[in-house]
Scaffold this active site. Structure first.
Site, short mmCIF file in Angstrom:
data_model
loop_
_atom_site.label_atom_id
_atom_site.label_comp_id
_atom_site.label_asym_id
_atom_site.label_seq_id
_atom_site.Cartn_x
_atom_site.Cartn_y
_atom_site.Cartn_z
N ARG A 1 -14.90 -6.03 0.38
CA ARG A 1 -14.19 -5.70 1.64
C ARG A 1 -13.52 -4.31 1.52
O ARG A 1 -12.91 -3.99 0.53
CB ARG A 1 -13.13 -6.76 1.92
CG ARG A 1 -12.28 -6.52 3.18
CD ARG A 1 -10.97 -5.85 2.85
NE ARG A 1 -10.07 -5.79 4.01
CZ ARG A 1 -8.94 -5.10 4.02
NH1 ARG A 1 -8.56 -4.42 2.96
NH2 ARG A 1 -8.18 -5.10 5.08
N GLY B 1 -5.61 -4.00 7.83
CA GLY B 1 -6.61 -2.94 7.95
C GLY B 1 -7.68 -3.15 9.00
O GLY B 1 -8.15 -2.19 9.62
N ASP C 1 -8.76 -0.10 6.02
CA ASP C 1 -8.63 1.16 6.77
C ASP C 1 -8.23 2.34 5.88
O ASP C 1 -8.54 3.49 6.20
CB ASP C 1 -7.56 0.99 7.86
CG ASP C 1 -6.20 0.66 7.26
OD1 ASP C 1 -6.12 -0.25 6.41
OD2 ASP C 1 -5.21 1.34 7.60
N THR D 1 -0.47 1.82 7.03
CA THR D 1 -0.38 0.61 6.23
C THR D 1 -0.27 -0.60 7.15
O THR D 1 0.43 -0.55 8.16
CB THR D 1 0.81 0.63 5.26
OG1 THR D 1 0.96 -0.67 4.67
CG2 THR D 1 2.12 1.00 5.95
N GLY D 2 -0.97 -1.66 6.80
CA GLY D 2 -0.92 -2.86 7.64
C GLY D 2 -2.24 -3.60 7.57
O GLY D 2 -3.03 -3.38 6.64
N THR E 1 0.84 -1.19 0.00
CA THR E 1 0.00 0.00 0.00
C THR E 1 0.88 1.24 0.00
O THR E 1 1.98 1.21 0.53
CB THR E 1 -0.86 -0.06 1.28
OG1 THR E 1 -1.85 -1.07 1.10
CG2 THR E 1 -1.53 1.25 1.61
#
Ligand code: ASP
Length: 319
Positions: free
Chosen positions: A210, A236, A213, A233-234, A182
């Site tokens: 889906r 979500g 975040d 980022t990660g 991302t």
């Protein structure tokens, strides 16, 4: 006049030795080009919003990253992209979720902010708005990235969905070489205004519809001149439940914490406690910044008004 820009290209299981020298060079180049795109605008007096949009568009055009051209595949084998941008000077925001065939979702998010009268558009409605506003579209083939497609093929028959660069640390998931991410940017312009933006293809094999975040204002993206600009980022789902970006802003506003203290509490405390892997980039209106992540690494970069820039991928590097 001072100004600065920070960017990320995704956090996750990114560690020395996982990439070839050639891949490292491509990532570095991608980050550097994005920094330069934003820098040119900021230097000529452009706004933080425009610098963020331009840095992110550059990363979206680069297939190395999980956004725009390099977006990952959903369970249905299609690309559904999310993006958001926020102007810290007036709290204006624009976001899109689940968009298809939009070449630069961040440009569409910016258009939503400026010309829709709304904050958040999704799916077909966002697509129709893109058409009406003359936003550039691209055919499915443009998004057909071989490496991403193969990542998806490996797990499409399972219930797993994953960060595209999460490597092999999902129990029972196939060992795959996940390396892309991302993208996001935060800028402080010559007028001291902050902006933040994030763009993503989401997570490989995610359910149809889906939303993570990244496009949710306050979760993956937030900017407020009085506190900070953040792009996350990660994983979500955890960032959504922790309302990460706004939580950091609140810790600064209500408890008077520094940018770094607030980021650490949320990323290395609250997120870790609930198992949420990832990181973020953050900047305050003085142009101070922080790269904060609880994963092994995060593709990241920084440039200031003097033109001095850096990029890094792994743990604690030249920050
Ligand atoms: N946060 C993004 C999402 O959950 C994924 C990522 O940052 O790589 O959609």
């Amino acid at each position: 006049m001072s100004f600065s820009l920070i960017i990320h290209g995704g956090a996750g299981n990114i560690f020395p030795g996982m990439m070839t020298a050639e891949e490292e060079t491509l990532y570095k180049l991608g980050l550097e080009q994005a920094l330069q795109a934003g820098y040119r605008l900021l230097k000529s007096g452009g706004s933080a919003v425009d610098a963020v949009a331009s840095a992110i568009a550059s990363l979206e055009d680069d297939p190395m990253f999980n956004a725009g051209r390099g977006a990952v595949f959903t369970k249905k084998g299609i690309n559904e992209m999310d993006a958001a941008i926020m102007d810290g000077s007036n709290l204006a925001a624009g976001a899109v979720a689940g968009v298809r065939n939009v070449k630069n979702p961040i440009k569409l998010a910016r258009e939503v902010m400026l010309h829709s009268g709304h904050v958040f558009l999704s799916g077909a409605g966002a697509g129709e708005f893109a058409l009406n506003r003359g936003i550039e579209l691209a055919p499915d083939e443009y998004f057909l990235n071989k490496a991403r497609y193969e990542q998806w093929l490996e797990i499409r028959d399972s219930d797993y969905y994953q960060l595209d660069h999460k490597a092999d640390n999902l129990k029972g998931a196939p060992k795959t070489d996940y390396k892309f991410g991302t993208v996001g940017a935060v800028a402080c312009d010559q007028n001291g205004n902050l902006a933040a933006g994030t763009s993503t293809g989401g997570m490989t094999n995610k359910q149809y519809g889906r939303i993570g975040d990244s496009p949710v204002i306050g979760a993956g993206t937030y900017a407020n001149n009085t506190t900070c600009g953040i792009s996350c980022t990660g994983h979500g789902e955890f960032f959504l439940r922790r309302v990460v970006a706004h939580d950091i802003s609140c810790l600064m506003e209500y408890r008077g914490l520094s940018l770094k203290e607030a980021c650490n509490i949320v990323v290395k405390g609250k997120l870790v406690e609930m198992g949420g892997e990832g990181g973020l980039i953050a900047m305050n209106a003085k142009g101070n910044h922080d790269f904060c992540f609880n994963s092994t690494g995060m593709y990241r970069g920084f440039i200031d008004a003097s033109g001095k820039w850096m990029t890094a991928f792994y743990g604690v590097e030249n920050e």
